[in-house]
Design a protein around this motif. Structure first.
Motif, PDB file in Angstrom:
ATOM      1  N   VAL A 104      14.566 -30.910  27.601  1.00 42.82           N
ATOM      2  CA  VAL A 104      14.545 -32.032  28.547  1.00 42.82           C
ATOM      3  C   VAL A 104      15.782 -31.997  29.446  1.00 42.82           C
ATOM      4  O   VAL A 104      15.691 -32.198  30.664  1.00 42.82           O
ATOM      5  N   LEU A 105      16.935 -31.713  28.862  1.00 41.77           N
ATOM      6  CA  LEU A 105      18.167 -31.643  29.657  1.00 41.77           C
ATOM      7  C   LEU A 105      18.101 -30.525  30.692  1.00 41.77           C
ATOM      8  O   LEU A 105      18.623 -30.658  31.805  1.00 41.77           O
ATOM      9  N   ALA A 106      17.451 -29.424  30.320  1.00 37.96           N
ATOM     10  CA  ALA A 106      17.397 -28.268  31.212  1.00 37.96           C
ATOM     11  C   ALA A 106      16.381 -28.425  32.340  1.00 37.96           C
ATOM     12  O   ALA A 106      16.519 -27.786  33.390  1.00 37.96           O
ATOM     13  N   HIS A 107      15.374 -29.284  32.157  1.00 36.61           N
ATOM     14  CA  HIS A 107      14.264 -29.323  33.111  1.00 36.61           C
ATOM     15  C   HIS A 107      14.035 -30.697  33.737  1.00 36.61           C
ATOM     16  O   HIS A 107      12.965 -30.926  34.334  1.00 36.61           O
ATOM     17  N   THR A 108      14.981 -31.587  33.599  1.00 34.32           N
ATOM     18  CA  THR A 108      14.915 -32.890  34.264  1.00 34.32           C
ATOM     19  C   THR A 108      16.304 -33.230  34.797  1.00 34.32           C
ATOM     20  O   THR A 108      17.297 -32.590  34.419  1.00 34.32           O
ATOM     21  N   PRO A 109      16.429 -34.242  35.650  1.00 35.83           N
ATOM     22  CA  PRO A 109      17.753 -34.677  36.108  1.00 35.83           C
ATOM     23  C   PRO A 109      18.474 -35.566  35.095  1.00 35.83           C
ATOM     24  O   PRO A 109      19.540 -36.102  35.402  1.00 35.83           O
ATOM     25  N   LEU A 110      17.911 -35.721  33.905  1.00 32.78           N
ATOM     26  CA  LEU A 110      18.498 -36.613  32.906  1.00 32.78           C
ATOM     27  C   LEU A 110      19.780 -36.041  32.311  1.00 32.78           C
ATOM     28  O   LEU A 110      19.890 -34.835  32.057  1.00 32.78           O
ATOM     29  N   GLY A 111      20.725 -36.926  32.083  1.00 34.07           N
ATOM     30  CA  GLY A 111      21.866 -36.661  31.221  1.00 34.07           C
ATOM     31  C   GLY A 111      21.855 -37.708  30.128  1.00 34.07           C
ATOM     32  O   GLY A 111      21.205 -38.749  30.261  1.00 34.07           O
ATOM     33  N   PHE A 112      22.536 -37.446  29.028  1.00 32.51           N
ATOM     34  CA  PHE A 112      22.601 -38.408  27.933  1.00 32.51           C
ATOM     35  C   PHE A 112      24.049 -38.575  27.485  1.00 32.51           C
ATOM     36  O   PHE A 112      24.871 -37.664  27.633  1.00 32.51           O
ATOM     37  N   GLU A 113      24.324 -39.742  26.925  1.00 28.90           N
ATOM     38  CA  GLU A 113      25.659 -40.045  26.421  1.00 28.90           C
ATOM     39  C   GLU A 113      25.555 -40.691  25.049  1.00 28.90           C
ATOM     40  O   GLU A 113      24.628 -41.473  24.792  1.00 28.90           O
ATOM     41  N   GLU A 136      21.946 -42.368  24.726  1.00 24.35           N
ATOM     42  CA  GLU A 136      21.166 -43.071  25.739  1.00 24.35           C
ATOM     43  C   GLU A 136      21.247 -42.328  27.062  1.00 24.35           C
ATOM     44  O   GLU A 136      22.193 -41.549  27.293  1.00 24.35           O
ATOM     45  N   PRO A 137      20.270 -42.542  27.954  1.00 32.08           N
ATOM     46  CA  PRO A 137      20.306 -41.865  29.246  1.00 32.08           C
ATOM     47  C   PRO A 137      21.522 -42.286  30.060  1.00 32.08           C
ATOM     48  O   PRO A 137      21.903 -43.470  30.084  1.00 32.08           O
ATOM     49  N   ALA A 138      22.147 -41.313  30.711  1.00 34.53           N
ATOM     50  CA  ALA A 138      23.170 -41.647  31.695  1.00 34.53           C
ATOM     51  C   ALA A 138      22.493 -42.342  32.878  1.00 34.53           C
ATOM     52  O   ALA A 138      21.279 -42.232  33.083  1.00 34.53           O
ATOM     53  N   LEU A 139      23.285 -43.076  33.645  1.00 32.16           N
ATOM     54  CA  LEU A 139      22.727 -43.742  34.822  1.00 32.16           C
ATOM     55  C   LEU A 139      22.069 -42.709  35.743  1.00 32.16           C
ATOM     56  O   LEU A 139      22.603 -41.618  35.959  1.00 32.16           O
ATOM     57  N   LEU A 140      20.915 -43.068  36.256  1.00 27.12           N
ATOM     58  CA  LEU A 140      20.123 -42.156  37.074  1.00 27.12           C
ATOM     59  C   LEU A 140      19.787 -42.827  38.396  1.00 27.12           C
ATOM     60  O   LEU A 140      19.348 -43.979  38.422  1.00 27.12           O
ATOM     61  N   ASP A 141      19.995 -42.106  39.485  1.00 29.47           N
ATOM     62  CA  ASP A 141      19.618 -42.626  40.805  1.00 29.47           C
ATOM     63  C   ASP A 141      18.116 -42.445  40.974  1.00 29.47           C
ATOM     64  O   ASP A 141      17.612 -41.319  41.039  1.00 29.47           O
ATOM     65  N   GLY A 142      17.400 -43.543  41.051  1.00 26.53           N
ATOM     66  CA  GLY A 142      15.953 -43.503  41.140  1.00 26.53           C
ATOM     67  C   GLY A 142      15.431 -42.814  42.384  1.00 26.53           C
ATOM     68  O   GLY A 142      14.237 -42.477  42.454  1.00 26.53           O
ATOM     69  N   ARG A 143      16.299 -42.555  43.353  1.00 30.99           N
ATOM     70  CA  ARG A 143      15.844 -41.892  44.574  1.00 30.99           C
ATOM     71  C   ARG A 143      15.373 -40.467  44.310  1.00 30.99           C
ATOM     72  O   ARG A 143      14.679 -39.884  45.146  1.00 30.99           O
ATOM     73  N   VAL A 144      15.737 -39.898  43.143  1.00 32.93           N
ATOM     74  CA  VAL A 144      15.273 -38.542  42.819  1.00 32.93           C
ATOM     75  C   VAL A 144      13.748 -38.508  42.700  1.00 32.93           C
ATOM     76  O   VAL A 144      13.147 -37.438  42.808  1.00 32.93           O
ATOM     77  N   LEU A 145      13.134 -39.663  42.493  1.00 26.16           N
ATOM     78  CA  LEU A 145      11.679 -39.726  42.343  1.00 26.16           C
ATOM     79  C   LEU A 145      10.946 -39.913  43.661  1.00 26.16           C
ATOM     80  O   LEU A 145       9.718 -39.772  43.706  1.00 26.16           O
ATOM     81  N   GLY A 146      11.681 -40.256  44.717  1.00 26.35           N
ATOM     82  CA  GLY A 146      11.011 -40.504  45.988  1.00 26.35           C
ATOM     83  C   GLY A 146      10.010 -41.645  45.863  1.00 26.35           C
ATOM     84  O   GLY A 146      10.250 -42.640  45.158  1.00 26.35           O
ATOM     85  N   PRO A 147       8.859 -41.507  46.493  1.00 26.83           N
ATOM     86  CA  PRO A 147       7.867 -42.597  46.467  1.00 26.83           C
ATOM     87  C   PRO A 147       7.304 -42.877  45.080  1.00 26.83           C
ATOM     88  O   PRO A 147       6.760 -43.957  44.847  1.00 26.83           O
ATOM     89  N   GLU A 148       7.421 -41.920  44.158  1.00 21.09           N
ATOM     90  CA  GLU A 148       6.922 -42.146  42.804  1.00 21.09           C
ATOM     91  C   GLU A 148       7.671 -43.263  42.090  1.00 21.09           C
ATOM     92  O   GLU A 148       7.166 -43.836  41.127  1.00 21.09           O
ATOM     93  N   LEU A 149       8.882 -43.597  42.548  1.00 17.46           N
ATOM     94  CA  LEU A 149       9.649 -44.669  41.911  1.00 17.46           C
ATOM     95  C   LEU A 149       8.881 -45.985  41.928  1.00 17.46           C
ATOM     96  O   LEU A 149       9.010 -46.801  41.009  1.00 17.46           O
ATOM     97  N   GLY A 150       8.075 -46.197  42.933  1.00 21.01           N
ATOM     98  CA  GLY A 150       7.288 -47.423  43.026  1.00 21.01           C
ATOM     99  C   GLY A 150       6.237 -47.554  41.949  1.00 21.01           C
ATOM    100  O   GLY A 150       5.686 -48.643  41.748  1.00 21.01           O
TER     101      GLY A 150
END
Length: 553
Positions: A104-113, A136-150
């Motif tokens: 998951v760490l290698a193939h997504t923008p997720l980080g964990f702490e 837990e997930p590190a803070l993630l900027d939802g803009r990485v999802l583009g329109p899918e964020l909606g």
């Protein structure tokens, strides 16, 4: 509109952490997966959760310097889950969880702490860790999802616009203004909100970050996610599951599966007839914070294919406040000094700060017609309200009037008057509070051991001496808050093996059918190892299902 009878290698039912991890794993291993989601949002209960992930020995914990050994983790999980959970299932989770997380760490923008000192729920048990194994997930900027964020499922308790609170933040912020670290943390979160608005970022935390990060990984991998597509049944050819029947855009459709079908559509917490059939009364669908789409579809389909069910009477319970806007799952509120739980006799019956599954098990186990424990009542005094945040309401701020009008909260100038309002014996409540106050003064709960465990103390007040979980109830007015057996979701479902294959009653696997998450009978058995012990195993067994499908020919 999908073509008639489209075909994929792996068909995944459900878009929570289990389903999206499985689809991501399948794509990484060269398969063509599809995720089918019943509702208009992706993320399921994961998106509504705290987003914690409990996986012993993972790379994030190692980097944080958290010491652990496979032997300690195995001893602890055996103690928590019990012998009823097969050793092979426990071993599969512990062995493959860390490698799943690395994928998951290698193939997504997720980080964990690491969540510092968020204790295992039974840290004093063999192999338990007071320092905690939760990340837990590190803070993630939802803009990485583009329109899918909606299309991300909203959290069950939306925060004010721009506010992002992590699990580590929540621990301190619950203390209001009673501790310097609480004030500093609140200031830091407020500052982060300002910076976020200036930079026009869309920061996500907890379950929102986890669900969004997994979905971003699927976007990059080219994995389709079909929303508003409901499972209506499995396609079975001979003894093998070869696809699913769904309804999408109002029309029926068959989706073929070359390698298998994974049922990861959550539990049955929103299905009233199923709850009434399998679980103890009183029970209902109005006390859960599980995703609205969790009506047991995958469990029903799997049972119809011959799958065996287990743990259907249990859930990821937690004491909850039944507000008209929806239930509030209590974490810190019941552990902080200056409050107790009482039954209909006005007596304490449990360590209020115990792991939330245990607290609700006590409510059910002790509930009788002569002495009801459902609902029970959280009793607190004004000092408690002056010092601590309560379900997001800052210290000293009056609780909403609608809570009082609904009967969820009552208030009186004396314990006797409060007892009359909630229908418990006044002498019983006064005697209980007097006894508890003596315990608080001495710093030792002689009846239930509140504050003895490192888990209890995590949500306590470090400035409250000599016990961070105990303070007298002595300052009027007094409050009574109704408490019911809420849950994060049900935890019973299809019995599976160490490869996440659905099993029949005779122990044989149903070819081509897998289950993970709350659609399966969870590896935690009737207990709960620590923060994130729902999501960690769900992701791991989704991963294992995809690996098995990739290996099948």
């Amino acid at each position: 509109m999908p073509a008639d009878e489209p075909e994929f290698d792996l068909v995944v039912i459900g878009s929570g952490a289990a389903g999206m991890t499985a689809a991501l794993t399948a794509a990484v291993h060269g398969l063509s997966p599809v995720v089918i989601e019943k509702t208009e949002y992706f993320g399921g209960s994961t998106a509504r959760s705290g987003g914690g992930v409990w996986i012993p020995g993972n790379s994030v914990l190692r980097r944080a310097g958290v010491s652990d050994t496979p032997e300690q983790a195995a001893a602890y999980l055996k103690h928590v889950a019990g012998e009823a959970v097969p050793e092979g299932l426990r071993s599969a989770f512990l062995q493959h969880g860390p490698e799943m997380l690395d994928l998951v760490l290698a193939h997504t923008p997720l980080g964990f702490e690491w969540v510092p000192n968020y204790s295992d729920y039974y840290p004093e048990a063999p192999g338990g860790k007071a320092s905690g194994r939760s990340i837990e997930p590190a803070l993630l900027d939802g803009r990485v999802l583009g329109p899918e964020l909606g299309h991300l499922r909203p959290p069950y308790l939306p925060a004010p616009a721009g506010i992002t609170v992590t699990q580590a933040n929540y621990r301190w912020m619950s203390l209001g203004t009673s501790h310097p670290r609480a004030i500093w943390t609140t200031a830091r979160v407020t500052g982060r909100m300002i910076v976020t608005k200036v930079r026009k970022r869309q920061l996500l935390s907890m379950g929102q970050a986890l669900a969004a990060g997994l979905r971003a990984g699927l976007v990059t991998a080219g994995v389709p996610v079909w929303l508003n597509t409901e499972l209506s049944g499995l396609v079975i050819k001979g003894d093998r599951v070869t696809g699913v029947r769904v309804t999408t855009d109002g029309r029926p459709l068959v989706v073929r599966a070359r390698r298998g079908v994974l049922l990861a559509s959550g539990g049955f917490e929103r299905n009233a007839p199923m709850r009434e059939r399998y679980q103890r009364a009183p029970i209902g669908t109005e006390w859960t914070v599980g995703s609205p789409g969790n009506t047991g579809d995958g469990i029903i389909a799997g049972e119809g294919a011959g799958g065996m069910l287990q743990l259907m009477d249990d859930a990821w319970w937690g004491p909850s406040i039944p507000l008209t806007s929806g239930p509030v799952f209590c974490l810190a509120e019941r552990s902080l000094p200056g409050c107790i739980f009482v039954n209909a006799a006005g007596e304490r019956f449990v360590n209020e700060a115990a792991p939330y599954v245990d607290a609700v098990h006590a409510m059910y186990d002790k509930h009788t017609e002569d002495n009801p424990h459902i609902p029970c009542w959280l009793i607190a005094d004004q000092r408690y309200r002056n010092r601590y945040v309560f379900t997001g309401i800052p210290p000293r701020k009056p609780l909403p009037r609608r809570w009082f009008r609904s009967g969820a909260v009552l208030k009186a100038d004396s314990l006797a008057a409060l007892a009359e309002q909630i229908g418990v014996p006044a002498d019983g409540l006064v005697k209980t509070v007097d006894k508890f106050n003596d315990f608080a003064q001495a710093g030792k709960d002689e009846d239930f051991g509140r504050g003895d465990s490192a888990y209890d103390r995590y949500y306590g007040d470090p400035k409250c001496k000599p016990n961070p979980n105990l303070a007298p109830l002595a300052q009027p007015p007094y409050y009574a808050i109704k408490i019911v057996p809420g849950d994060l979701g049900t935890k019973g479902g299809l019995r599976t093996d160490e490869r996440a294959r659905v099993l029949r009653a005779d122990g044989t696997a149903i070819d081509g059918l897998y289950a993970a998450g709350n659609t399966s009978a969870m590896v935690m058995g009737r207990s709960y190892a620590g923060p994130g012990a729902t999501i960690g195993p769900a992701m791991t067994f989704g991963y294992l299902a995809a690996l098995d499908a990739a290996d099948s020919r």
